[in-house]
Design an enzyme around this catalytic site. Structure first.
Site, PDB file in Angstrom:
ATOM      1  N   GLY A  17      33.330  48.266  43.963  1.00  0.00           N
ATOM      2  CA  GLY A  17      33.950  47.159  43.236  1.00  0.00           C
ATOM      3  C   GLY A  17      33.022  45.955  43.229  1.00  0.00           C
ATOM      4  O   GLY A  17      31.814  46.089  43.450  1.00  0.00           O
ATOM      5  N   VAL A  83      35.841  58.711  51.013  1.00  0.00           N
ATOM      6  CA  VAL A  83      35.625  58.441  52.436  1.00  0.00           C
ATOM      7  C   VAL A  83      36.919  58.731  53.194  1.00  0.00           C
ATOM      8  O   VAL A  83      37.996  58.255  52.815  1.00  0.00           O
ATOM      9  CB  VAL A  83      35.164  56.991  52.658  1.00  0.00           C
ATOM     10  CG1 VAL A  83      35.167  56.642  54.139  1.00  0.00           C
ATOM     11  CG2 VAL A  83      33.766  56.805  52.076  1.00  0.00           C
ATOM     12  N   GLU A 174      49.549  37.944  32.471  1.00  0.00           N
ATOM     13  CA  GLU A 174      48.706  38.499  31.417  1.00  0.00           C
ATOM     14  C   GLU A 174      49.370  39.688  30.730  1.00  0.00           C
ATOM     15  O   GLU A 174      49.369  39.793  29.502  1.00  0.00           O
ATOM     16  CB  GLU A 174      47.339  38.891  32.000  1.00  0.00           C
ATOM     17  CG  GLU A 174      46.454  37.670  32.231  1.00  0.00           C
ATOM     18  CD  GLU A 174      45.337  37.884  33.248  1.00  0.00           C
ATOM     19  OE1 GLU A 174      44.593  36.930  33.493  1.00  0.00           O
ATOM     20  OE2 GLU A 174      45.222  38.992  33.791  1.00  0.00           O
TER      21      GLU A 174
END
Lengths: 422, 422
Positions: A17, A83, A174
């Site tokens: 990210g 992971v 939004e």
């Protein structure tokens, strides 16, 4: 795949990210080897994910293959891997295909949604963190209108045309604004049996105002703008249950077939494998230099790190924090590798932004509060600027210019099967 | 939802592919009401589907919402519906949410892949007909490289880097060429443990030449071009079995983890519900005016219609045939509605085209045979021209211009989960 033979210190980054990617870019200029692991092959520009969810942008326009972004750096290796464990004593990261040893570890695997001890709500009210989430929300929104066009009773039709958005943070605001625009503008002429503008959007917030992390005056401005657009803002309202037929709220049942989740986050479960303190959201408390207490070789950044500002408040889970933390952690790793002392992180707060709809946004930039068109223009400029490196700024600018004048949305695809909205 | 009250004749179209959509557009200009049913909300520009499968274009760039394409026509209604039955005696079409009565019916629900009585191969060797197929193939191709980067043995690595494409028709040739380019150019610098150019593409064809539906000289040109690019063309080779580990071919087992299917089509199973004659692929034999024998109110067009040319050979399942048949069926419906006699369909064969790779294509345009750059330029021009109405010609032109010079592919996303390629 344990390799301790390399002469340069080996940095393992978990997560591609904002925090992980900015760290990798900074580390690539230093004398270290880097391995970045992510369960996905792509980095996502999360601030625009709601545009994919509302069919305004295509998934590929806000995502880039991680290994492609880092291709110029020969000492940086990217592995697509899930992971599964972290052993800070042995200094290894375990993944689904083996393990990898580190000299320095940067954990930046982000956060998912939290359904407040109601994980059974997740399939009924999807959240918005990944491209798959976004296309799933897009599918549900578009499918609701398609199913309404076929509906045989007025009640069923209205339930299909009603949308509940839970949580009035930036993502909720939004989403609510964009869905309202789809109903009033984009779909206006496309249906025969239904009137898309009969659609209603309910923005449900447990707190007493919209955009709780913003200054109060901007929250009020945002609420006014939403109401003017037609969004029904429901403050001090809690979600008590979510069913396939709607949401039970404080005060009654809302028979809306589409419920979307924009409330509450939980940090990546990898944090639970580390020693030390965590907050209720699972974020790991870090030292001022972003290391894990007692482990100067383990760093955390982004949504899974609990980092306090000068006033002792946790930094919010937003892109600028993740970018600055990731970059800072990388700097400290390079300092450590050269025998220097790591420096404490200080967040440079440049502001916060949320867009509500066409020409409507609120922004705090430094100490300046903006709203309306000016804030929207600032939002546009900043997002376009930060899309550098995603390789498609021109395409997005072009799409947005078209969309601004035509209200069209370019990516109105229902993919992933015919599962019904009702 | 049976409605026989309208004063205008009601035409029901099943399928929003080229045949159905062109028919709907033509009918919209006549005095009929139209209902188009499709199980998907979007029309796909199928000739470019292989570009989505090979990450060159995004799904949304070659697809458009059917109801949006037809929004200007108030007497045309679009329903997202899975058609389950056709009753030509009662003149109704049954779908998952009810039934709809017709005065005229146009069946144009296309074709799927045929695995020659081996349906168990489908999950192991996906074909390419829908956007979901394309993103699934894209996922498998990209995931194969990602998994190879993690591979621990040389054998496993090579099996992950080897690709088998079954069938050397246009789709097989286009896929093979594009995968070869991805390996040699696009991914060149992105990996550390593997060399993508060690990847091999095997194009397997049971017949004795490439592009069997093309003139022999163009088949030879295409084969030469493929071999020059590095594709291993295996003619007179049959697939005897497909397993998760590879494909058993005439002559031995090929341990390639990724097998793609571009051989054989089977017409939509809806054809089996009609009276009359069908060929081995399930295509329904139509009268010269494109009607079902004995049912002058039922028309068929596109991949599910078996229509013979002047020499008695079946017309191929390509876009130009579907477009012309759909338009012609619409004309005949309008003639019938006005009491006129339907006219026999005659296919205007303007040619065939297949692209092999960058600056490489073969084309027959009328009687002229082209290959190399000239054919490729013709391919480009014609595809861009026919993308009119998809609303993103400029974006695609821009992408292709960039891709031509950089070999980049814009949409390298692995979405839809972490299922492994190995």
């Amino acid at each position: 795949m344990i390799d301790r033979t390399g002469s340069l210190p080996h940095v393992v980054i978990v997560g591609g990210g904002f925090a992980g990617l900015y760290a990798a870019r900074r580390l690539a200029r230093g004398d270290v080897r880097v391995t970045l692991l992510d369960r996905r092959n792509h980095h996502v520009f999360q601030p625009l994910l709601y545009q994919v969810a509302t069919a305004g942008l295509a998934p590929g326009e806000i995502a880039a293959p991680i290994r492609h972004v880092l291709r110029e750096h020969p000492r940086t290796r990217v592995l697509l891997a899930e992971v599964t464990g972290i052993d800070v004593d042995r200094k290894v990261v375990q993944y689904d295909g083996g393990e990898v040893a580190y000299d320095y570890l940067l954990l930046a695997s982000g956060a998912r949604h939290s359904y407040f001890a109601h994980p059974e709500w997740e399939p009924l009210a999807p959240g918005l963190k990944t491209l798959e989430d976004a296309t799933e929300i897009r599918r549900r929104i578009l499918l609701a209108y398609e199913t309404a066009e076929r509906a045989t009773s007025a009640e069923e039709r209205q339930a299909l045309l009603d949308f509940v958005v839970v949580g009035a943070g930036p993502t909720g605001v939004e989403l609510a604004g964009a869905i309202e625009e789809i109903a009033r503008k984009t779909l206006r002429r496309d249906f025969r049996s239904i009137d898309p503008s009969a659609s209603r959007v309910f923005l449900v917030e447990a707190g007493d105002r919209v955009l709780p992390a913003f200054p109060a005056d901007l929250g009020r401005r945002a609420e006014e703008a939403l109401r003017r657009m037609g969004v029904e803002v429901m403050l001090r309202t809690r979600v008590e249950d979510v069913t396939p037929h709607g949401a039970r709220l404080t005060g009654g049942f809302l028979p809306a077939r589409t419920v979307l989740w924009a409330a509450g986050v939980a940090a990546s479960p990898l944090g639970a494998q580390l020693p030390g303190e965590r907050d209720a959201a699972g974020r790991v408390r870090v030292m001022p230099d972003l290391t894990l207490p007692g482990h100067p070789e383990v760093f955390l950044a982004g949504d899974m790190a609990l980092c306090l500002d000068a006033a002792g408040r946790p930094l919010p889970g937003i892109a600028p924090v993740a970018i600055q933390e990731g970059t800072w952690a990388a700097e400290n790793i390079l300092r450590g590798a050269q025998g220097e002392t790591p420096l404490p992180f200080r967040y440079r707060d440049r502001g916060v932004l949320a867009t509500i709809g066409r020409s409507q946004a609120v922004a705090r930039i430094g100490r300046v509060h903006l709203h309306g068109f000016v804030a929207w223009a600032a939002w546009l400029f900043i997002h376009i600027y930060y899309l550098i490196g995603y390789g498609n700024r021109e395409a997005i600018l072009w799409r947005w210019t078209l969309a601004y004048f035509t209200f069209e949305r370019a990516d109105r695809l229902i993919t992933g099967g015919m599962r019904k909205a009702s």
